[in-house]
Design an enzyme around this catalytic site. Structure first.
Site, PDB file in Angstrom:
ATOM      1  N   LYS A   1       0.826  -1.216   0.000  1.00 20.56           N
ATOM      2  CA  LYS A   1       0.000   0.000   0.000  1.00 20.56           C
ATOM      3  C   LYS A   1       0.861   1.267   0.000  1.00 20.56           C
ATOM      4  O   LYS A   1       0.619   2.183  -0.774  1.00 20.56           O
ATOM      5  CB  LYS A   1      -0.937   0.006   1.229  1.00 20.56           C
ATOM      6  CG  LYS A   1      -1.866  -1.207   1.307  1.00 20.56           C
ATOM      7  CD  LYS A   1      -2.808  -1.127   2.503  1.00 20.56           C
ATOM      8  CE  LYS A   1      -2.126  -1.164   3.853  1.00 20.56           C
ATOM      9  NZ  LYS A   1      -1.460  -2.447   4.190  1.00 20.56           N
TER      10      LYS A   1
ATOM     11  N   ARG B   1      -9.852   0.453   8.647  1.00 18.30           N
ATOM     12  CA  ARG B   1      -9.402  -0.893   9.010  1.00 18.30           C
ATOM     13  C   ARG B   1     -10.438  -1.663   9.801  1.00 18.30           C
ATOM     14  O   ARG B   1     -10.174  -2.815  10.177  1.00 18.30           O
ATOM     15  CB  ARG B   1      -8.161  -0.737   9.889  1.00 18.30           C
ATOM     16  CG  ARG B   1      -6.874  -1.196   9.241  1.00 18.30           C
ATOM     17  CD  ARG B   1      -5.809  -0.881  10.255  1.00 18.30           C
ATOM     18  NE  ARG B   1      -4.610  -1.615  10.078  1.00 18.30           N
ATOM     19  CZ  ARG B   1      -3.555  -1.160   9.408  1.00 18.30           C
ATOM     20  NH1 ARG B   1      -3.603  -0.013   8.789  1.00 18.30           N
ATOM     21  NH2 ARG B   1      -2.459  -1.877   9.367  1.00 18.30           N
TER      22      ARG B   1
ATOM     23  N   ARG C   1      12.081  -5.997   5.338  1.00 19.87           N
ATOM     24  CA  ARG C   1      12.034  -4.561   5.637  1.00 19.87           C
ATOM     25  C   ARG C   1      12.460  -4.295   7.077  1.00 19.87           C
ATOM     26  O   ARG C   1      13.097  -3.279   7.360  1.00 19.87           O
ATOM     27  CB  ARG C   1      10.620  -4.020   5.403  1.00 19.87           C
ATOM     28  CG  ARG C   1      10.558  -2.508   5.568  1.00 19.87           C
ATOM     29  CD  ARG C   1       9.183  -1.958   5.304  1.00 19.87           C
ATOM     30  NE  ARG C   1       8.231  -2.422   6.296  1.00 19.87           N
ATOM     31  CZ  ARG C   1       6.920  -2.182   6.251  1.00 19.87           C
ATOM     32  NH1 ARG C   1       6.412  -1.508   5.241  1.00 19.87           N
ATOM     33  NH2 ARG C   1       6.133  -2.616   7.188  1.00 19.87           N
TER      34      ARG C   1
ATOM     35  N   ARG D   1      11.107  -0.223  12.152  1.00 15.96           N
ATOM     36  CA  ARG D   1       9.727  -0.358  12.627  1.00 15.96           C
ATOM     37  C   ARG D   1       9.636  -1.485  13.640  1.00 15.96           C
ATOM     38  O   ARG D   1       9.967  -2.625  13.345  1.00 15.96           O
ATOM     39  CB  ARG D   1       8.771  -0.605  11.448  1.00 15.96           C
ATOM     40  CG  ARG D   1       8.221   0.687  10.885  1.00 15.96           C
ATOM     41  CD  ARG D   1       7.254   0.455   9.767  1.00 15.96           C
ATOM     42  NE  ARG D   1       6.063  -0.319  10.154  1.00 15.96           N
ATOM     43  CZ  ARG D   1       4.980  -0.412   9.403  1.00 15.96           C
ATOM     44  NH1 ARG D   1       4.934   0.220   8.227  1.00 15.96           N
ATOM     45  NH2 ARG D   1       3.955  -1.126   9.795  1.00 15.96           N
TER      46      ARG D   1
ATOM     47  N   ARG E   1      -0.453  -9.305  13.335  1.00 17.83           N
ATOM     48  CA  ARG E   1      -1.032  -8.278  12.454  1.00 17.83           C
ATOM     49  C   ARG E   1      -1.917  -8.929  11.386  1.00 17.83           C
ATOM     50  O   ARG E   1      -2.965  -8.406  11.041  1.00 17.83           O
ATOM     51  CB  ARG E   1       0.077  -7.438  11.813  1.00 17.83           C
ATOM     52  CG  ARG E   1       0.730  -6.467  12.809  1.00 17.83           C
ATOM     53  CD  ARG E   1       2.111  -6.003  12.361  1.00 17.83           C
ATOM     54  NE  ARG E   1       2.089  -5.213  11.137  1.00 17.83           N
ATOM     55  CZ  ARG E   1       3.189  -4.961  10.408  1.00 17.83           C
ATOM     56  NH1 ARG E   1       4.369  -5.440  10.793  1.00 17.83           N
ATOM     57  NH2 ARG E   1       3.102  -4.234   9.318  1.00 17.83           N
TER      58      ARG E   1
HETATM   59  P1  AP5 Z   1       4.712  -1.520   1.843  1.00 15.63           P
HETATM   60  O1  AP5 Z   1       4.480  -0.722   0.628  1.00 15.63           O
HETATM   61  O2  AP5 Z   1       5.316  -0.869   3.019  1.00 15.63           O
HETATM   62  O3  AP5 Z   1       3.370  -2.291   2.284  1.00 15.63           O
HETATM   63  P2  AP5 Z   1       2.171  -1.802   3.175  1.00 15.63           P
HETATM   64  O4  AP5 Z   1       0.966  -2.486   2.658  1.00 15.63           O
HETATM   65  O5  AP5 Z   1       2.161  -0.320   3.266  1.00 15.63           O
HETATM   66  O6  AP5 Z   1       2.616  -2.486   4.552  1.00 15.63           O
HETATM   67  P3  AP5 Z   1       2.600  -1.930   6.026  1.00 15.63           P
HETATM   68  O7  AP5 Z   1       3.528  -2.776   6.847  1.00 15.63           O
HETATM   69  O8  AP5 Z   1       2.808  -0.475   6.057  1.00 15.63           O
HETATM   70  O9  AP5 Z   1       1.153  -2.308   6.404  1.00 15.63           O
HETATM   71  P4  AP5 Z   1       0.367  -2.143   7.664  1.00 15.63           P
HETATM   72  O10 AP5 Z   1      -1.002  -1.986   7.132  1.00 15.63           O
HETATM   73  O11 AP5 Z   1       0.558  -3.226   8.655  1.00 15.63           O
HETATM   74  O12 AP5 Z   1       1.016  -0.872   8.390  1.00 15.63           O
HETATM   75  P5  AP5 Z   1       0.437   0.492   8.855  1.00 15.63           P
HETATM   76  O13 AP5 Z   1       1.539   1.439   8.922  1.00 15.63           O
HETATM   77  O14 AP5 Z   1      -0.779   0.844   8.103  1.00 15.63           O
HETATM   78  O15 AP5 Z   1       5.578  -2.777   1.408  1.00 15.63           O
HETATM   79  C1  AP5 Z   1       6.073  -3.710   2.345  1.00 15.63           C
HETATM   80  C2  AP5 Z   1       7.475  -4.168   1.936  1.00 15.63           C
HETATM   81  O16 AP5 Z   1       7.383  -4.883   0.710  1.00 15.63           O
HETATM   82  C3  AP5 Z   1       8.451  -3.000   1.669  1.00 15.63           C
HETATM   83  O17 AP5 Z   1       9.724  -3.343   2.100  1.00 15.63           O
HETATM   84  C4  AP5 Z   1       8.397  -2.854   0.133  1.00 15.63           C
HETATM   85  O18 AP5 Z   1       9.585  -2.336  -0.373  1.00 15.63           O
HETATM   86  C5  AP5 Z   1       8.152  -4.278  -0.305  1.00 15.63           C
HETATM   87  N1  AP5 Z   1       7.372  -4.346  -1.560  1.00 15.63           N
HETATM   88  C6  AP5 Z   1       6.360  -3.521  -1.942  1.00 15.63           C
HETATM   89  N2  AP5 Z   1       5.863  -3.904  -3.153  1.00 15.63           N
HETATM   90  C7  AP5 Z   1       6.592  -5.007  -3.516  1.00 15.63           C
HETATM   91  C8  AP5 Z   1       6.554  -5.863  -4.672  1.00 15.63           C
HETATM   92  N3  AP5 Z   1       5.687  -5.660  -5.667  1.00 15.63           N
HETATM   93  N4  AP5 Z   1       7.431  -6.899  -4.716  1.00 15.63           N
HETATM   94  C9  AP5 Z   1       8.322  -7.081  -3.694  1.00 15.63           C
HETATM   95  N5  AP5 Z   1       8.407  -6.312  -2.585  1.00 15.63           N
HETATM   96  C10 AP5 Z   1       7.553  -5.288  -2.497  1.00 15.63           C
HETATM   97  O19 AP5 Z   1      -0.063   0.134  10.351  1.00 15.63           O
HETATM   98  C11 AP5 Z   1       0.858  -0.171  11.388  1.00 15.63           C
HETATM   99  C12 AP5 Z   1       0.122  -0.267  12.717  1.00 15.63           C
HETATM  100  O20 AP5 Z   1      -0.476   1.014  13.038  1.00 15.63           O
HETATM  101  C13 AP5 Z   1      -1.061  -1.248  12.761  1.00 15.63           C
HETATM  102  O21 AP5 Z   1      -0.664  -2.560  13.058  1.00 15.63           O
HETATM  103  C14 AP5 Z   1      -1.930  -0.628  13.869  1.00 15.63           C
HETATM  104  O22 AP5 Z   1      -1.419  -0.933  15.136  1.00 15.63           O
HETATM  105  C15 AP5 Z   1      -1.754   0.863  13.632  1.00 15.63           C
HETATM  106  N6  AP5 Z   1      -2.763   1.417  12.703  1.00 15.63           N
HETATM  107  C16 AP5 Z   1      -2.534   1.995  11.484  1.00 15.63           C
HETATM  108  N7  AP5 Z   1      -3.683   2.383  10.902  1.00 15.63           N
HETATM  109  C17 AP5 Z   1      -4.665   2.044  11.776  1.00 15.63           C
HETATM  110  C18 AP5 Z   1      -6.085   2.149  11.731  1.00 15.63           C
HETATM  111  N8  AP5 Z   1      -6.711   2.692  10.657  1.00 15.63           N
HETATM  112  N9  AP5 Z   1      -6.799   1.701  12.791  1.00 15.63           N
HETATM  113  C19 AP5 Z   1      -6.179   1.165  13.875  1.00 15.63           C
HETATM  114  N10 AP5 Z   1      -4.847   1.015  13.970  1.00 15.63           N
HETATM  115  C20 AP5 Z   1      -4.090   1.445  12.936  1.00 15.63           C
HETATM  116 MG    MG Z   2       2.279   1.065   4.878  1.00 16.03          MG
END
Ligand code: AP5
Ligand code: MG
Length: 191
Positions: free
Chosen positions: A14, A89, A128, A134, A146
């Protein structure tokens, strides 16, 4: 306004795709994960309360996240559209977002989900975790937690948008460029 939700499990790409999409479509990027990590880095009261949830792979309470999105909208009144990444979410967050958008005389245009197998997701996040700093990427048990939270609390959001006729999904494995092209073609079909 054009408002896009990029949907998918942790590590599905994402954030990676958001960086390209905001450039292409001139959208404002709203990543609740990034906003929460900034609150933690700034050691605000909100950040301190969110940290234990994030470190253990749980969701931060809906009220906290919805309040944060509301104030983000206040700070970006002239936006021509938003790209929501990692939000909503829960079904409660999706309903609250609809209400906030109604107040702005707009709505969600399309939801695009990235589909990636769990083994590929774990591989990406552990890799990552070696460099990202992180806290929720380094421990495989937190990564698995997660995913479990995603299946239980977040996957029902897909049905919420399916009922509204707004949900599309694409393969999230392959090159970053090919996936980006797939997303752009879904957007072209929708508008
Ligand atoms: P990346 O692009 O970072 O993927 P992502 O989907 O953004 O993954 P996240 O880890 O950020 O997801 P998340 O939803 O758990 O985290 P968030 O910050 O929202 O890609 C991942 C890796 O893969 C990278 O290294 C990238 O380079 C690689 N990659 C990308 N595309 C690729 C490809 N095509 N091929 C190979 N490799 C590739 O949330 C974190 C925490 O915050 C949650 O657990 C929760 O505690 C809290 N939180 C956030 N939002 C909320 C909410 N709305 N409600 C409640 N809690 C929340
Ligand atoms: Mg992300």
């Amino acid at each position: 306004m054009f408002n896009l939700v990029l949907f998918g499990p942790p590590g599905s790409g994402k954030g990676t795709q958001s960086d390209k999409l905001v450039d292409q479509y001139g959208l404002i990027h709203l990543s609740t994960g990034n906003l929460l990590r900034k609150e933690i880095a700034d050691q605000t009261a909100l950040g301190l309360s969110a940290k234990s949830y994030i470190d253990s792979g749980k969701l931060v309470p809906d009220q906290v996240v919805i309040g944060m999105v509301d104030s983000f909208f206040e700070q970006h009144k002239g936006a021509k559209g938003f790209l929501f990444d990692g939000f909503p979410r829960t079904v409660a967050q999706a309903a609250a977002l609809d209400e906030l958008l109604v107040k702005k005389n707009t709505s969600i245009s399309i939801v695009i989900a990235l589909e990636v197998s769990e083994e590929e997701l774990v591989k990406r996040l552990l890799k990552r975790g070696q460099t990202s700093g992180r806290s929720d990427d380094t421990d495989e048990s937190v990564i698995r937690k997660r995913f479990a939270v995603y299946m239980q609390e977040t996957s029902p959001v897909a049905a919420y948008y399916q009922q509204a006729g707004k949900f599309r999904s694409i393969a999230g494995e392959g090159t970053v460029e090919a996936i980006f092209t797939g997303i752009c073609s879904q957007i072209a079909h929708a508008s």
